[in-house]
Design an enzyme around this catalytic site. Structure first.
Site, PDB file in Angstrom:
ATOM      1  CB  CYS A   1      -8.988  17.298 -30.903  1.00 14.39           C
ATOM      2  SG  CYS A   1      -7.625  16.265 -30.310  1.00 14.39           S
TER       3      CYS A   1
ATOM      4  CG  HIS B   1     -14.294  18.131 -28.193  1.00 14.84           C
ATOM      5  ND1 HIS B   1     -13.732  17.624 -29.347  1.00 14.84           N
ATOM      6  CD2 HIS B   1     -13.280  18.199 -27.286  1.00 14.84           C
ATOM      7  CE1 HIS B   1     -12.441  17.408 -29.156  1.00 14.84           C
ATOM      8  NE2 HIS B   1     -12.141  17.753 -27.913  1.00 14.84           N
TER       9      HIS B   1
ATOM     10  CG  HIS C   1     -10.289  12.368 -28.650  1.00 15.61           C
ATOM     11  ND1 HIS C   1     -10.644  12.848 -29.891  1.00 15.61           N
ATOM     12  CD2 HIS C   1      -9.806  13.442 -27.965  1.00 15.61           C
ATOM     13  CE1 HIS C   1     -10.404  14.144 -29.946  1.00 15.61           C
ATOM     14  NE2 HIS C   1      -9.886  14.521 -28.797  1.00 15.61           N
TER      15      HIS C   1
END
Length: 412
Positions: free
Chosen positions: A162, A300, A337
């Site tokens: 990610c 994040h 996400h």
């Protein structure tokens, strides 16, 4: 060449709440979530971030059947970014254009679908698609863009979990500075919602979000957060050396100021706040800045109970109490996400702040977790600020890969 200034001259994106930068930004400032209910094979109804771009804008139906969702998202974003940049490919050699696309995982969607399809024929592999291999090789998204645009320069996919969206941009900037290319497409994409495996994997970890209202399912920093909303999306940028951009009179969104990539080397999934803080500090130093020079920190934070706390610990260690003009937000609260696309999309959501001086908020915070309380955290409503000269973008990934990217207001 290695000290060349690298600037952003085009942005193309699709997000669960917008298919262009202006639309995406409006959604972030107006509190519009892009998370909805989606039926997932073997999993039932799940909250997910679903993109609603037009795949036929730049592809034919046959190309969509042969290719992948990640490839289609990449083509859409690349074409939109190039159109936004005003670049004329007819006037430049296509072997001097590079494509660097970050991706979390690739091939799971196609493999799951093909296994499911042959299960209806007694698992007879003669029904296995002959497109399987080009669909599942790791370079697929970048390769599909190369085919669609006729670009003959380097085109490959960067696997970085990610953190991949940031790495696509960082790698593009590095290749420009090395003189390997004269123009680069960099960023990240994700097709994750089309595989049940990622939903099942997060559920088995106790990290899959659940909420009666899908738009409230992604809630970083909230005391009641319970996990990740899986989303798809993509964002690619056109990057150029400053002198080239100025020569053609390009609009410049911002300048790549600094970056850092490091690794935790401590756990498969649990983040390490010490290593994260090191990544942020090194990126700031690479940019020649001090923590107080950063005006927006895009976190994040994925809305996992422990992950959010670990990142807040890292941010607190770097920015402390003395950075009065540093504001902190989160984009996943709007879109979930987007995995490999996360960093690239989240940066895009903040770029317009150089012009409008507004920090978009983190939404869905009904009760702030005290362990996530940070000075400068912008919650639920946008905040107008005195200046935005530097944006810091954090993206972290499984197996302990960390990336921090800093974009600075362009000053000639």
């Amino acid at each position: 060449m290695q000290t060349a200034r690298i600037v952003i001259t085009g942005v193309g994106l699709t997000a669960p709440n917008g298919n262009a930068l202006a639309e995406f930004r409006r959604s972030l400032l107006n509190g519009v979530s892009g998370v909805e209910h989606k039926e997932v094979r073997y999993m039932g109804t799940q909250p997910a971030g679903v993109c609603n771009y037009d795949p036929l804008k730049y592809q034919k139906k046959k190309e969509l059947r042969v290719g992948t969702r990640a490839g289609s998202i990449s083509i859409y974003c690349a074409r939109e970014a190039l159109a936004d940049s005003g670049l004329d490919f007819g006037a430049r050699p296509t072997d001097r254009v590079g494509i660097y696309i970050g991706c979390t995982e690739h091939g799971n969607v196609e493999t799951e679908n093909e296994v499911f399809a042959i299960s209806k024929f007694g698992y007879d592999t003669k029904f296995w698609s002959h497109y399987h291999n080009p669909r599942t090789v790791a370079n697929n998204p970048a390769g599909e863009v190369s085919l669609n645009l006729g670009i003959t320069g380097p085109a490959y996919t960067i696997g970085a979990a990610c953190a991949a969206g940031n790495l696509g941009l960082i790698h593009a900037a590095q290749m420009l500075r090395l003189g390997e290319v004269d123009c680069a497409l960099g960023g990240g994409v994700s097709e994750s919602i089309h595989t049940f495996g990622i939903f099942a994997g997060f559920r088995s970890q106790g990290a899959l979000a659940a909420h009666a209202d899908p738009k409230k399912a992604s809630r970083p920093f909230d005391k009641a957060r319970n996990g990740i909303v899986v989303s798809e999306g993509g964002c690619l940028y056109v990057l150029e050396r400053l002198e080239d951009a100025q020569t053609r009179g390009a609009k410049i969104y911002g300048e790549i100021a600094g970056y850092c990539i490091n690794s935790d080397a401590s756990d498969y999934v649990l983040p390490n706040p010490t290593r994260q803080a090191e990544c942020v500090r090194r990126a700031i130093a690479h940019a020649g800045l001090q923590p107080g020079d950063i005006h927006i920190v895009n976190t994040h934070a994925t809305a996992t109970p422990q992950g959010d706390i670990q990142e807040c610990e890292a941010i607190r260690a770097v920015f402390g109490e003395g950075c009065r003009e540093t504001y902190i937000n989160n984009t996943k609260s709007f879109i979930g996400h987007c995995m490999g696309a996360a960093g690239a999309l989240e940066l895009a959501g903040n770029l317009p702040a150089f012009d409008d001086l507004v920090v978009h908020p983190t939404i869905n915070v009904d009760e702030l977790d005290p362990a996530c309380a940070l000075p400068g955290l912008v919650l639920n409503q946008p905040k107008r600020v005195a200046r935005v000269d530097a944006i810091l973008n954090n993206s972290f990934g499984m197996l302990g890969i960390n990336s921090t990217l800093i974009v600075r207001r362009f000053v000639p």
